[in-house]
Write an enzyme that holds these catalytic residues in place. Structure first.
Site, PDB file in Angstrom:
ATOM      1  N   ASN A  35       0.899  -1.297   0.090  1.00 29.17           N
ATOM      2  CA  ASN A  35       0.152  -0.019   0.084  1.00 29.17           C
ATOM      3  C   ASN A  35       0.923   1.169  -0.011  1.00 29.17           C
ATOM      4  OD1 ASN A  35      -1.724   2.138   0.685  1.00 29.17           O
ATOM      5  ND2 ASN A  35      -3.302   0.693   1.440  1.00 29.17           N
ATOM      6  N   CYS A  61      -5.160   0.884  -1.230  1.00 29.81           N
ATOM      7  CA  CYS A  61      -5.936  -0.418  -0.987  1.00 29.81           C
ATOM      8  C   CYS A  61      -7.039  -0.728  -2.034  1.00 29.81           C
ATOM      9  CB  CYS A  61      -6.487  -0.546   0.440  1.00 29.81           C
ATOM     10  SG  CYS A  61      -7.582   0.827   0.857  1.00 29.81           S
ATOM     11  N   HIS A  68     -11.276   1.200   4.309  1.00 27.21           N
ATOM     12  CA  HIS A  68     -10.309   0.252   3.820  1.00 27.21           C
ATOM     13  C   HIS A  68     -10.969  -0.646   2.906  1.00 27.21           C
ATOM     14  CE1 HIS A  68      -6.657  -1.918   3.807  1.00 27.21           C
ATOM     15  NE2 HIS A  68      -7.256  -3.040   4.117  1.00 27.21           N
ATOM     16  N   ASP A  91      -5.491  -8.750   1.505  1.00 26.21           N
ATOM     17  CA  ASP A  91      -5.696  -7.210   2.286  1.00 26.21           C
ATOM     18  C   ASP A  91      -4.231  -6.787   1.952  1.00 26.21           C
ATOM     19  OD1 ASP A  91      -6.147  -5.509   3.854  1.00 26.21           O
ATOM     20  OD2 ASP A  91      -6.767  -6.843   5.654  1.00 26.21           O
TER      21      ASP A  91
END
Length: 1121
Positions: free
Chosen positions: A206, A211, A459, A476
């Site tokens: 990131n 994200c 997020h 993630d």
């Protein structure tokens, strides 16, 4: 009896949050009970096994007899073992201060475990319905158990009224059956976690707020057909990924995702987008990025072997239709889509959204359809699908505009979506008559993109099953983990969950909370195209030059990784020599002696004796060992860095690592040395002379004020008791001067935070002047007092002061804020006049006051909104500072009048609507700030063509295609803001000036309705005032409006007219009398009642403009290259 089986598939959804029961003391239970205890389960799988198979849950069954006669507040089951750990079930038969059964999973041996213990488990607790298993109550969760939270579960598991009702089937023969299914997973240490090892996949780093991009890129990468197409886009070895080549940057990213062992950076890709650091810290919308990226790739694929790939994968078609009920007329329009936006609000699941999408709207009453041949008709309006794409992208409308609150809101309602989506259901009710019914529109879920957070940020992450198997993975950012289907689907539905109080011992009632993490985008793959889409992609699909480049990058990365792993065994030795000082001083550096980052570096094993290292030096530099003498560097209190002392003979016998520790109190893994080499008469190295305490090693720099040049000329040993007078001849020789040349000497003492360079008294001993080893003496020719020639920097201190404050400034034209126009070397001490004078000279401009400068915003990488006022700052350094950061960029404009004069003026951009021509021209009006609106209009009269010389003008404020204000002629222009609102000037029509007592002025706006089910009104075009008369019908008014707007009959016949109040249209008939609707007369200001003209917006869509007043988080995604 205990049964060890996998968990049942029909578990009920968990709607209650869980709490620990850790504050409850252990209490013995002596009531008669009947229990069945599980045999120990197998230990949890090893990490290696976890890559392919999750540990199976183990089931513990506990039958509790005489349940209604238990008087204890709490009871524990016998311990059972799962995953090598001891567990037990804790129950409150009469509830833990609630009217519900309370049940928890407890670590049985928590009091005896070592300090800092923890274990992670997923578990299900159940009360079995002994009459019908269908009604068994099951709830599941997971928890990280530790000393503070050694139990976890549900305070309100099920109502006591249901549990104790013998007709319900839970309490039979005064016994209940409790089940616990537990699966122990190893605690994930994310600092040591290896995504590749655990899952076979790697994540994306990131950059700050990327994200949203990472989740989309992972989704696209895991569509193998798309990845293969990207690999086959033509690129060459000369393309640079980070410059303009988006295809190469994406190929590089995909290759690394496929073959790298660790998370992959996206900076190359975002650089190829033309993004800077500011863009990377600006969160955008996944859907918008998806569209922009696909459009860009579609354009880049044109004329290549993969042309059309985007359309083949993602493009579907639907048909918009309007069908008259009473006459034989139907209007259809075919449109393509790459994704579908589905309503979440008011829809239970994805099928309800599709039902709403194709819902038929009846056009009747005031809302009849204007047919070309048949006039106003009752009609049905709707959308049907002609075909769906192989990869179906569904955008869930989690964000909507709330008119009541006048803001965007996130819809967190529960919204279900299936693993298999059948769009042929109910005999193909979503399909148009011309759809190919032989194509089976059965889809399998591939990806779930999740947004966690609110409307202003949050997020993003993605659940993906790359091969469409039962195994899901959570991507993630850098972390990839295995997940089950329930986590990927049900837990992303959204909705509400019940949160229990954190202290169950107190009488706190549970409360519901909204789950802010929910699905935002879904990707489905058509079953019939599955084999084609989920295809094999290997190295043969990747261009040779790309493979070579990326393999080389990977090898370099592995080499660096190895060096890092072995770093504790090595010491970095940096060796500076006279040649380094001569090369750097006056070019790269001016202060101190050397930049250690630019000298020869050796990577030496710490255990290597220094004598062996000297042999290595002899080989590299060609200097015999006996001719080498090494000095240690030291950082002084004034922050200078100088050679301090030579190594002793005993030190040279020690290991290199020991010397590094000796010389480096800051514990930096480097040893910095100065290699002293003496050269004999034959220009060959000779052994260094013995050094006594009386000998001082000095370094000398020569300054030439005429050439403004400073250079290193050598070093000398001097006696501390000697005087500078004694070495003047030697210094002249080093400089190439006559031996009797008069020279001035200065000691360079320090340079941070300010310069200290003081004259050296040639008649005072070095020791008395506190001159020591490693000091620097600068010298220059003495300047005669009667010398007429003036140098800009006549002596060493003034030159060093200049160098210390020197700044290379990159100037950019304000019109082209991303491109350097020219660079100028300046001093940070330059005044405002100095700076604009230099710029004017560079631009060959006679008047520097016509230069206007604007500072740089280091965070947004853009010009600051407000320019620098004339002499508004004292120094160049003030222009370059932005909060606590210093920039080297300034923007300039060349004005047509001097800046001081301009600052007394107000400039307004006014759009003038010509009454004689169908055109709008924007004029820049520049007048003194104290002028009025009347002065603006008088100035405008000299620039425009009027219908007649005495025509009256007015100035309007227009915002989002509505008129908000008519400015009084006396209003001062100083406070008028044209940055967000449009200023429009026009002639006042004669009929408005001669308004009768029964006439009134109304607002008339153009509008259209969005194609989505909400059909929100969108205004467009140019609003205007219009006079209506008492008793005048719509038919009469339409005739006048058509004449005013000069709309052809055929087109005008399709227009609808509506009375709008607060955004809701009420469609009008030709016989309606408008004066009955519009009662107010003072409508020059903003008023929500207006006559709306509904027709298609045919104006070309313009790019986002500054005055649309969008918030920063709503900025559009742009890919510049």
């Amino acid at each position: 009896m205990t049964v060890m089986t996998p968990a049942p598939a029909d578990q009920q959804e968990d709607v209650e949050m869980l709490v620990p029961q850790s504050d409850v003391a252990v209490e013995n239970n002596d009531q008669p009970q009947s229990m069945e205890v599980a045999a120990p389960a197998e230990a949890a799988s090893t990490a290696d096994n976890q890559v392919t198979e999750d540990p199976q849950p183990s089931r513990f069954t506990w039958r509790i007899g005489n349940f209604s006669r238990i008087n204890s507040k709490r009871i524990y089951s016998e311990p059972f073992v799962v995953g090598g750990y001891r567990w037990r079930v804790l129950i409150f038969p009469k509830g833990n201060n609630v009217e519900s059964l309370s049940m928890y999973l407890d670590v049985a041996d928590a009091p005896t475990l070592p300090y800092g213990w923890s274990r992670y488990a997923q578990f299900t607790l159940a009360v079995i319905n002994q009459i019908n298993n269908k009604y068994t109550v099951r709830k599941d969760t997971q928890h990280q158990f530790n000393a503070r939270e050694s139990d976890w579960g549900f305070t309100s598991f099920m109502p006591l009224s249901e549990l104790y009702d013998p007709c319900r089937g839970y309490l039979v023969h005064d016994s209940i059956i409790v089940e616990a299914e537990v699966v122990v997973r190893k605690v994930v240490d994310y600092f040591m976690y290896d995504s590749k090892k655990e899952t076979g996949y790697v994540g994306l780093k990131n950059q700050g707020a990327t994200c949203y991009m990472n989740s989309l890129l992972q989704t696209l990468y895991h569509i193998p057909y798309f990845r293969k197409a990207v690999y086959h886009m033509p690129t060459t070895e000369n393309d640079m990924p980070s410059s303009i080549s988006i295809p190469l940057a994406l190929q590089s990213l995909f290759y690394k995702l496929q073959y790298s062992d660790s998370s992959v950076a996206t900076k190359e890709l975002t650089k190829s987008f033309g993004w800077d650091t500011y863009d990377s810290f600006m969160q955008h919308d996944v859907q918008e990025l998806n569209r922009v990226l696909c459009e860009k790739l579609e354009d880049k694929m044109k004329g290549t072997v993969v042309e059309g790939t985007i359309q083949k994968l993602f493009e579907g078609h639907h048909m918009n239709y309007i069908e008259c009920v009473n006459v034989d007329y139907k209007s259809t329009r075919k449109e393509s889509f790459y994704d579908l936006q589905l309503d979440v609000k008011g829809c239970r699941d994805i099928y309800a959204s599709f039902d709403k999408y194709v819902e038929v709207e009846c056009l009747e009453g005031d809302n009849k359809y204007q047919s070309e041949q048949h006039g106003l008709q009752e009609a049905k309006k709707g959308v049907l699908f002609i075909d769906f794409p192989p990869v179906l992208q569904l955008q869930l409308k989690r964000f909507e505009y709330d008119f009541a609150r006048d803001t965007m809101v996130k819809i967190n309602d529960r919204y279900e979506f299936p693993l298999q989506l059948d769009l042929d259901r109910d005999d193909g009710k979503y399909l148009s008559p011309e759809a190919d019914r032989s194509v089976r529109n059965l889809y399998t879920l591939h990806s779930v993109l999740v947004h966690s957070g609110g409307v202003h940020g949050g997020h993003y992450y993605a659940y993906i099953r790359p091969t469409l198997s039962d195994q899901w993975y959570k991507f993630d950012d850098e972390r990839v983990t295995k997940e089950d289907t329930k986590r990927a689907l049900e837990e992303q539905y959204g909705g509400e969950e019940e949160l229990q109080p954190a202290n169950p011992g107190f009488n706190n009632t549970p409360f519901k909370f909204t789950k802010y993490s929910n699905a935002y985008m879904l990707v489905y793959v058509r079953e019939s195209d599955k084999d084609k889409i989920i295809c094999n992609v290997d190295e043969t699909d990747i261009a040779e030059h790309l493979r070579e480049r990326l393999k080389k990058e990977q090898e370099e990365k592995e080499h660096k990784k190895k060096e890092k792993a072995e770093a504790h065994l090595y010491t970095i030795v940096k060796v500076a020599r006279d040649v380094d000082l001569a090369e750097q001083i006056g070019r790269d550096i001016y202060f101190d002696l050397v930049d250690h980052e630019k000298v020869k570096v050796f990577r030496v094993q710490k255990q290597m004796p220094f004598s062996v290292f000297k042999e290595e030096i002899a080989k590299v530099f060609g200097i015999p060992v006996q001719c080498q003498r090494f000095w240690l560097w030291a950082k002084r209190q004034n922050h200078t860095y100088r050679p301090n002392r030579p190594l002793t003979q005993s030190e040279e016998l020690q290991a290199v690592g020991h010397l590094r520790e000796l010389s480096n109190k800051a514990n930096i893994a480097e040893l910095k040395l100065f290699l002293e080499v003496e050269i004999g008469p034959d220009l060959q190295p000779v052994a260094p002379p013995d050094k006594t305490k009386e000998d001082i090693l000095l370094f000398f720099k020569l300054y030439d004020p005429e050439r403004e040049e400073l250079r290193y000329v050598g070093r000398l040993f001097v006696k501390s008791t000697s005087k500078p007078l004694e070495i003047l001849a030697k210094l002249n020789e080093m400089a190439g001067y006559d031996l009797d040349q008069e020279i001035d000497l200065y000691e360079e003492i320090k340079f941070e935070p300010s310069i200290m360079c003081e004259p050296v008294d040639k008649k005072v001993a070095f020791k008395s002047s506190q001159i020591e080893d490693g000091d620097i003496i600068c010298f220059q020719k003495s300047t005669p007092i009667d010398n007429d020639h003036q140098f800009q920097y006549p002596d060493v201190p003034s030159f060093l002061e200049y160098v210390h404050n020197r700044q290379v400034v990159h100037f950019r034209s304000l019109d082209k804020p991303k491109e350097d126009d020219f660079c100028l070397e300046m001093s940070k001490l330059y005044t405002y006049d100095d700076v604009v004078g230099k710029v004017a000279l560079q631009l060959s401009l006679d008047d520097p006051s016509k230069i206007r400068l604007t500072s740089h915003n280091c965070y947004s990488q853009q010009p600051k909104p407000q320019p620098i006022k004339y002499r508004g700052v004292d120094r160049l350094s003030d222009m370059l500072i932005h909060y606590n950061q210093t920039s080297d960029i300034l923007y300039y404009e060349v004005l047509d009048i001097p800046l001081p004069e301009l600052q007394g003026l107000k400039m307004l951009k006014v759009a003038y609507h010509s009454p004689t021509k169908d055109e709008m021209v924007i004029h820049s009006i520049r007048l003194p700030k104290q002028c009025s609106v009347g002065d603006v209009l008088n100035d405008l009269r000299t620039k425009v063509e009027l219908s007649h010389p005495d025509a009256e003008l007015r100035l309007l404020e227009v915002f989002y295609h509505k008129i908000y204000k008519i400015f009084p002629l006396s209003e001062k222009i100083e406070n008028i803001n044209d940055q967000y609102w449009t200023l429009r000037a026009e002639e006042v029509p004669e009929e408005e000036k001669n308004l009768g007592p029964q006439s009134r002025i109304i607002h008339v706006y153009h509008f259209t309705k969005e194609a989505n089910p909400n059909q929100q009104v969108q205004n467009f075009g140019e609003p205007f005032f219009f006079v209506i008369h008492e008793g005048e019908t719509l038919a009469e008014i339409k005739e006048r409006i058509q004449k005013r707007l000069q709309v052809p009959d055929e087109e005008f016949a399709k227009w609808k007219f509506a009375f709008l109040s607060l955004g809701r249209p009420e469609y009008l008939q030709d016989t309606d009398v408008l004066s009955n609707r519009f009662q107010r007369r003072d409508v020059y200001g903003p008023w929500e009642q207006y006559l709306g003209l509904e027709h298609p917006d045919t104006t070309p869509k313009r790019a986002y403009q500054a005055n649309q007043n969008r918030h920063t988080f709503e900025k559009p995604v742009k890919i510049y290259n």
